[in-house]
Write a protein that holds these residues in place. Structure first.
Motif, PDB file in Angstrom:
ATOM      1  N   GLN A   1     -64.709  39.569  -3.024  1.00 42.69           N
ATOM      2  CA  GLN A   1     -63.238  39.677  -2.940  1.00 42.69           C
ATOM      3  C   GLN A   1     -62.672  40.374  -4.164  1.00 42.69           C
ATOM      4  O   GLN A   1     -61.886  41.302  -4.082  1.00 42.69           O
ATOM      5  CB  GLN A   1     -62.605  38.286  -2.928  1.00 42.69           C
ATOM      6  N   MET A   2     -63.084  39.897  -5.329  1.00 41.79           N
ATOM      7  CA  MET A   2     -62.467  40.403  -6.567  1.00 41.79           C
ATOM      8  C   MET A   2     -63.019  41.769  -6.956  1.00 41.79           C
ATOM      9  O   MET A   2     -62.255  42.665  -7.314  1.00 41.79           O
ATOM     10  CB  MET A   2     -62.667  39.396  -7.703  1.00 41.79           C
TER      11      MET A   2
ATOM     12  N   ASP B   1     -73.858  45.600  -6.328  1.00 39.15           N
ATOM     13  CA  ASP B   1     -73.890  44.214  -5.865  1.00 39.15           C
ATOM     14  C   ASP B   1     -75.326  43.928  -5.433  1.00 39.15           C
ATOM     15  O   ASP B   1     -76.029  44.835  -4.975  1.00 39.15           O
ATOM     16  CB  ASP B   1     -72.914  44.032  -4.682  1.00 39.15           C
ATOM     17  N   THR B   2     -75.734  42.671  -5.546  1.00 42.30           N
ATOM     18  CA  THR B   2     -77.104  42.342  -5.094  1.00 42.30           C
ATOM     19  C   THR B   2     -77.162  42.317  -3.569  1.00 42.30           C
ATOM     20  O   THR B   2     -78.229  42.427  -2.991  1.00 42.30           O
ATOM     21  CB  THR B   2     -77.507  40.915  -5.558  1.00 42.30           C
ATOM     22  N   SER B   3     -75.978  42.149  -2.947  1.00 45.69           N
ATOM     23  CA  SER B   3     -75.984  42.064  -1.484  1.00 45.69           C
ATOM     24  C   SER B   3     -75.744  43.463  -0.902  1.00 45.69           C
ATOM     25  O   SER B   3     -74.634  44.005  -1.025  1.00 45.69           O
ATOM     26  CB  SER B   3     -74.881  41.092  -1.035  1.00 45.69           C
TER      27      SER B   3
ATOM     28  N   ALA C   1     -67.829  41.074 -11.997  1.00 43.54           N
ATOM     29  CA  ALA C   1     -67.016  40.247 -11.088  1.00 43.54           C
ATOM     30  C   ALA C   1     -67.920  39.607 -10.053  1.00 43.54           C
ATOM     31  O   ALA C   1     -67.653  39.645  -8.843  1.00 43.54           O
ATOM     32  CB  ALA C   1     -65.937  41.093 -10.425  1.00 43.54           C
ATOM     33  N   ALA C   2     -68.996  39.023 -10.532  1.00 43.07           N
ATOM     34  CA  ALA C   2     -69.935  38.350  -9.619  1.00 43.07           C
ATOM     35  C   ALA C   2     -69.598  36.860  -9.554  1.00 43.07           C
ATOM     36  O   ALA C   2     -68.642  36.390 -10.174  1.00 43.07           O
ATOM     37  CB  ALA C   2     -71.374  38.570 -10.100  1.00 43.07           C
ATOM     38  N   THR C   3     -70.390  36.145  -8.834  1.00 45.62           N
ATOM     39  CA  THR C   3     -70.144  34.730  -8.561  1.00 45.62           C
ATOM     40  C   THR C   3     -69.871  33.928  -9.833  1.00 45.62           C
ATOM     41  O   THR C   3     -70.477  34.220 -10.870  1.00 45.62           O
ATOM     42  CB  THR C   3     -71.416  34.161  -7.873  1.00 45.62           C
ATOM     43  N   GLU C   4     -68.957  32.964  -9.747  1.00 47.34           N
ATOM     44  CA  GLU C   4     -68.545  32.150 -10.922  1.00 47.34           C
ATOM     45  C   GLU C   4     -69.620  31.120 -11.258  1.00 47.34           C
ATOM     46  O   GLU C   4     -69.401  29.909 -11.182  1.00 47.34           O
ATOM     47  CB  GLU C   4     -67.203  31.491 -10.639  1.00 47.34           C
TER      48      GLU C   4
ATOM     49  N   LYS D   1     -73.962  35.242 -14.348  1.00 42.80           N
ATOM     50  CA  LYS D   1     -73.318  36.232 -15.224  1.00 42.80           C
ATOM     51  C   LYS D   1     -74.234  36.625 -16.378  1.00 42.80           C
ATOM     52  O   LYS D   1     -74.386  37.816 -16.702  1.00 42.80           O
ATOM     53  CB  LYS D   1     -71.983  35.693 -15.709  1.00 42.80           C
TER      54      LYS D   1
ATOM     55  N   ASN E   1     -64.661  39.291 -15.352  1.00 46.10           N
ATOM     56  CA  ASN E   1     -63.506  38.810 -14.584  1.00 46.10           C
ATOM     57  C   ASN E   1     -63.594  37.305 -14.353  1.00 46.10           C
ATOM     58  O   ASN E   1     -62.937  36.764 -13.457  1.00 46.10           O
ATOM     59  CB  ASN E   1     -63.459  39.554 -13.232  1.00 46.10           C
TER      60      ASN E   1
ATOM     61  N   SER F   1     -63.148  33.439 -14.069  1.00 47.34           N
ATOM     62  CA  SER F   1     -61.929  32.640 -13.929  1.00 47.34           C
ATOM     63  C   SER F   1     -61.813  31.617 -15.038  1.00 47.34           C
ATOM     64  O   SER F   1     -60.736  31.046 -15.232  1.00 47.34           O
ATOM     65  CB  SER F   1     -61.972  31.866 -12.607  1.00 47.34           C
TER      66      SER F   1
ATOM     67  N   PHE G   1     -58.418  39.504 -13.522  1.00 44.54           N
ATOM     68  CA  PHE G   1     -57.487  39.904 -12.477  1.00 44.54           C
ATOM     69  C   PHE G   1     -57.184  38.705 -11.573  1.00 44.54           C
ATOM     70  O   PHE G   1     -57.942  37.741 -11.536  1.00 44.54           O
ATOM     71  CB  PHE G   1     -58.098  41.038 -11.631  1.00 44.54           C
TER      72      PHE G   1
ATOM     73  N   ASN H   1     -55.987  37.293  -7.563  1.00 43.96           N
ATOM     74  CA  ASN H   1     -56.327  37.577  -6.164  1.00 43.96           C
ATOM     75  C   ASN H   1     -55.086  37.510  -5.265  1.00 43.96           C
ATOM     76  O   ASN H   1     -54.361  36.523  -5.314  1.00 43.96           O
ATOM     77  CB  ASN H   1     -57.328  36.504  -5.717  1.00 43.96           C
TER      78      ASN H   1
ATOM     79  N   ILE I   1     -59.023  31.556  -2.508  1.00 41.10           N
ATOM     80  CA  ILE I   1     -59.795  31.778  -3.749  1.00 41.10           C
ATOM     81  C   ILE I   1     -61.281  31.641  -3.444  1.00 41.10           C
ATOM     82  O   ILE I   1     -62.093  32.472  -3.858  1.00 41.10           O
ATOM     83  CB  ILE I   1     -59.373  30.757  -4.821  1.00 41.10           C
TER      84      ILE I   1
ATOM     85  N   LYS J   1     -63.747  33.250   3.045  1.00 39.15           N
ATOM     86  CA  LYS J   1     -64.919  34.148   3.005  1.00 39.15           C
ATOM     87  C   LYS J   1     -66.086  33.588   3.840  1.00 39.15           C
ATOM     88  O   LYS J   1     -66.992  34.313   4.197  1.00 39.15           O
ATOM     89  CB  LYS J   1     -65.351  34.414   1.568  1.00 39.15           C
TER      90      LYS J   1
HETATM   91  N1  LIG Z   1     -61.605  34.390  -5.841  1.00 39.73           N
HETATM   92  C1  LIG Z   1     -60.559  34.457  -6.625  1.00 39.73           C
HETATM   93  O1  LIG Z   1     -59.399  34.165  -6.240  1.00 39.73           O
HETATM   94  C2  LIG Z   1     -60.758  34.909  -8.034  1.00 39.73           C
HETATM   95  C3  LIG Z   1     -62.033  34.957  -8.577  1.00 39.73           C
HETATM   96  N2  LIG Z   1     -62.190  35.402  -9.885  1.00 39.73           N
HETATM   97  C4  LIG Z   1     -63.531  35.488 -10.462  1.00 39.73           C
HETATM   98  O2  LIG Z   1     -64.114  36.706 -10.024  1.00 39.73           O
HETATM   99  C5  LIG Z   1     -65.526  36.546  -9.876  1.00 39.73           C
HETATM  100  C6  LIG Z   1     -65.906  36.902  -8.459  1.00 39.73           C
HETATM  101  O3  LIG Z   1     -65.209  36.032  -7.595  1.00 39.73           O
HETATM  102  P1  LIG Z   1     -65.128  36.385  -6.023  1.00 39.73           P
HETATM  103  O4  LIG Z   1     -65.006  37.848  -5.831  1.00 39.73           O
HETATM  104  O5  LIG Z   1     -64.115  35.477  -5.432  1.00 39.73           O
HETATM  105  O6  LIG Z   1     -66.581  35.909  -5.552  1.00 39.73           O
HETATM  106  P2  LIG Z   1     -67.297  36.303  -4.186  1.00 39.73           P
HETATM  107  O7  LIG Z   1     -68.193  35.170  -3.875  1.00 39.73           O
HETATM  108  O8  LIG Z   1     -66.292  36.768  -3.194  1.00 39.73           O
HETATM  109  O9  LIG Z   1     -68.138  37.602  -4.608  1.00 39.73           O
HETATM  110  C7  LIG Z   1     -69.150  37.522  -5.573  1.00 39.73           C
HETATM  111  C8  LIG Z   1     -70.024  38.711  -5.288  1.00 39.73           C
HETATM  112  O10 LIG Z   1     -70.965  38.831  -6.343  1.00 39.73           O
HETATM  113  C9  LIG Z   1     -72.233  39.068  -5.747  1.00 39.73           C
HETATM  114  N3  LIG Z   1     -73.314  38.706  -6.670  1.00 39.73           N
HETATM  115  C10 LIG Z   1     -73.892  37.507  -6.858  1.00 39.73           C
HETATM  116  N4  LIG Z   1     -74.855  37.615  -7.806  1.00 39.73           N
HETATM  117  C11 LIG Z   1     -74.853  38.922  -8.202  1.00 39.73           C
HETATM  118  C12 LIG Z   1     -75.616  39.667  -9.138  1.00 39.73           C
HETATM  119  N5  LIG Z   1     -76.579  39.077  -9.851  1.00 39.73           N
HETATM  120  N6  LIG Z   1     -75.364  40.981  -9.282  1.00 39.73           N
HETATM  121  C13 LIG Z   1     -74.401  41.583  -8.552  1.00 39.73           C
HETATM  122  N7  LIG Z   1     -73.633  40.938  -7.626  1.00 39.73           N
HETATM  123  C14 LIG Z   1     -73.876  39.618  -7.481  1.00 39.73           C
HETATM  124  C15 LIG Z   1     -72.212  38.190  -4.520  1.00 39.73           C
HETATM  125  O11 LIG Z   1     -73.228  38.584  -3.621  1.00 39.73           O
HETATM  126  P3  LIG Z   1     -73.822  37.401  -2.697  1.00 39.73           P
HETATM  127  O12 LIG Z   1     -72.688  36.999  -1.789  1.00 39.73           O
HETATM  128  O13 LIG Z   1     -74.961  38.066  -1.971  1.00 39.73           O
HETATM  129  O14 LIG Z   1     -74.256  36.299  -3.618  1.00 39.73           O
HETATM  130  C16 LIG Z   1     -70.816  38.497  -3.996  1.00 39.73           C
HETATM  131  O15 LIG Z   1     -70.816  39.681  -3.222  1.00 39.73           O
HETATM  132  C17 LIG Z   1     -65.834  35.100 -10.255  1.00 39.73           C
HETATM  133  O16 LIG Z   1     -66.181  35.043 -11.618  1.00 39.73           O
HETATM  134  C18 LIG Z   1     -64.496  34.411 -10.019  1.00 39.73           C
HETATM  135  O17 LIG Z   1     -64.331  33.244 -10.800  1.00 39.73           O
HETATM  136  C19 LIG Z   1     -61.124  35.819 -10.654  1.00 39.73           C
HETATM  137  C20 LIG Z   1     -59.854  35.797 -10.125  1.00 39.73           C
HETATM  138  C21 LIG Z   1     -59.592  35.313  -8.805  1.00 39.73           C
END
Ligand SMILES: NC(=O)C1=CN([C@@H]2O[C@H](COP(=O)(O)OP(=O)(O)OC[C@H]3O[C@@H](n4cnc5c(N)ncnc54)[C@H](OP(=O)(O)O)[C@@H]3O)[C@@H](O)[C@H]2O)C=CC1
Ligand SMILES: CC(=O)CC(=O)SCCNC(=O)CCNC(=O)[C@H](O)C(C)(C)COP(=O)(O)OP(=O)(O)OC[C@H]1O[C@@H](n2cnc3c(N)ncnc32)[C@H](O)[C@@H]1OP(=O)(O)O
Length: 291
Positions: free
Chosen positions: A13-14, A33-35, A89-92, A97, A117, A119, A141, A143, A235, A274
């Motif tokens: 998403q982010m 992205d890994t996916s 901006a990968a998984t929290e 990270k 990015n 949170s 950023f 959302n 979120i 999601k």
């Molecule tokens: N959601 C929100 O409202 C907000 C989120 N954030 C922060 O932004 C970040 C991302 O959040 P969000 O976009 O919601 O998360 P999502 O779960 O939507 O997306 C995370 C993406 O990162 C990918 N990923 C996981 N591991 C890796 C890796 N090792 N290398 C590359 N890509 C990877 C995931 O792939 P896969 O699905 O295959 O694991 C997925 O596509 C987090 O830190 C979150 O805290 C900040 C502001 C707002």
């Protein structure tokens, strides 16, 4: 330092929202992205969201087309070496990270700025796991990124003035407004917002109200565009749980303990929009409470 080419790690998403606004503002954007599915979906997701702005008249068709040309899905982290800045901006999850930084850093030029990015996770702690704490900071950023005006900037203990100034310049060029937060768990927005969302989950668990009543009360009672449970689904419940865990661990106060019901939803895989199901079920015509 002039930033022209930006890498984004994570096409969720982010990551897709950040890539969207960067490309529209003239930056060349490499997204990884890994996916493979998330990476393949990225251009379509961004194009669809830009079309909303073209329909609205806030973006011209020509600008959208030019922006999409600047958006480059990139299969491997190593290709981000040519970037002036990389935004993670990968998984929290802290381990995710850190693993990204460890595999990314050997490919980066010494002058490249590395931003996250996140949170909630303390910037100084993440920075210490890279080779460039002076060139590392939080660029947080909100959302959905194309719509939300705010970007939180968070310096780590070692972040240099030059790095901070370059990030401030980028936020300005994106047409957004920066708020500077000190490096404490969950910074400003989520330090205040997530306990509210967590409290809504407690209210649901204790039967103070059902899903619709809680969201209706807060939407109509406090004029928020989304109720707290709807917002949690937006979120991502996994992200909400991660943020509450970082607050609870980082500040040590039981008031930040994650609501057990929130954890149950995450454990069920009901991660929100999601995952097509969270507090609401999104698989039908209109969202309905999932229980
Ligand atoms: N959601 C929100 O409202 C907000 C989120 N954030 C922060 O932004 C970040 C991302 O959040 P969000 O976009 O919601 O998360 P999502 O779960 O939507 O997306 C995370 C993406 O990162 C990918 N990923 C996981 N591991 C890796 C890796 N090792 N290398 C590359 N890509 C990877 C995931 O792939 P896969 O699905 O295959 O694991 C997925 O596509 C987090 O830190 C979150 O805290 C900040 C502001 C707002
Ligand atoms: C968790 C963290 O770390 C930090 C965070 O992000 S905390 C969460 C912060 N975000 C919020 O609080 C969001 C609260 N919700 C809202 O502001 C609104 O409900 C919303 C903007 C998300 C949707 O607004 P809405 O009016 O209900 O629906 P919708 O019509 O779909 O969107 C509103 C406008 O934004 C546009 N829009 C929405 N999402 C968009 C996207 N992803 N890309 C581009 N444009 C988008 C739409 O085109 C629409 O434009 P018009 O009204 O001119 O047609």
């Amino acid at each position: 330092m002039e930033i022209r080419r930006v890498g984004v790690v994570g096409a969720g998403q982010m990551g897709s929202g950040i890539a969207h606004v960067l490309a529209l503002s003239g930056y060349e954007v490499l997204v990884t992205d890994t996916s493979p599915e998330a990476l393949a979906a990225l251009p379509r997701t961004v194009a669809r969201n830009m079309d909303r702005q073209v329909t609205k008249g806030t973006v011209s068709g020509a600008d959208r087309d030019a922006a999409l040309k600047r958006l480059r899905p990139t299969p491997s982290l190593s290709l981000l070496g040519q970037c002036d800045m990389v935004i993670e901006a990968a998984t929290e999850r802290e381990a995710v990270k850190i693993a990204i930084f460890e595999s990314l850093v050997p490919h980066l030029a010494p002058r490249t700025i590395l931003a996250t990015n996140t949170s909630s996770i303390p910037i100084t702690r993440l920075a210490a796991r890279t080779d460039r704490p002076e060139r590392f900071l939080g660029v947080h950023f909100m959302n959905p990124v194309p719509v939300m005006q705010l970007v939180e900037l968070i310096r780590g203990l070692a972040t240099s003035d030059e790095t901070f100034a370059a990030a401030e310049e980028l936020v300005k060029r994106l047409g957004k407004t920066a708020a500077v937060a000190r490096d404490y768990p969950a910074f400003i927005v989520n330090r205040i917002l997530l306990p509210m969302i967590n409290e809504a989950a407690f209210a649901l668990m204790e039967g103070v109200g059902d899903v619709v009543s809680i969201d209706t009360a807060m939407k109509l009672g406090t004029n928020q565009p989304m109720g707290p449970l709807e917002l949690a689904d937006f979120i991502g419940l996994d992200t909400c749980l991660s943020i509450m865990t970082v607050l609870h661990d980082g500040l040590g106060d039981s008031k930040y303990r994650p609501c057990p019901l929130l954890r149950t939803y995450v454990e069920a895989g009901w991660l929100g929009r999601k995952a097509k199901r969270g507090f609401y079920d999104y698989r039908g015509e209109t969202p309905v409470p999932s229980r």
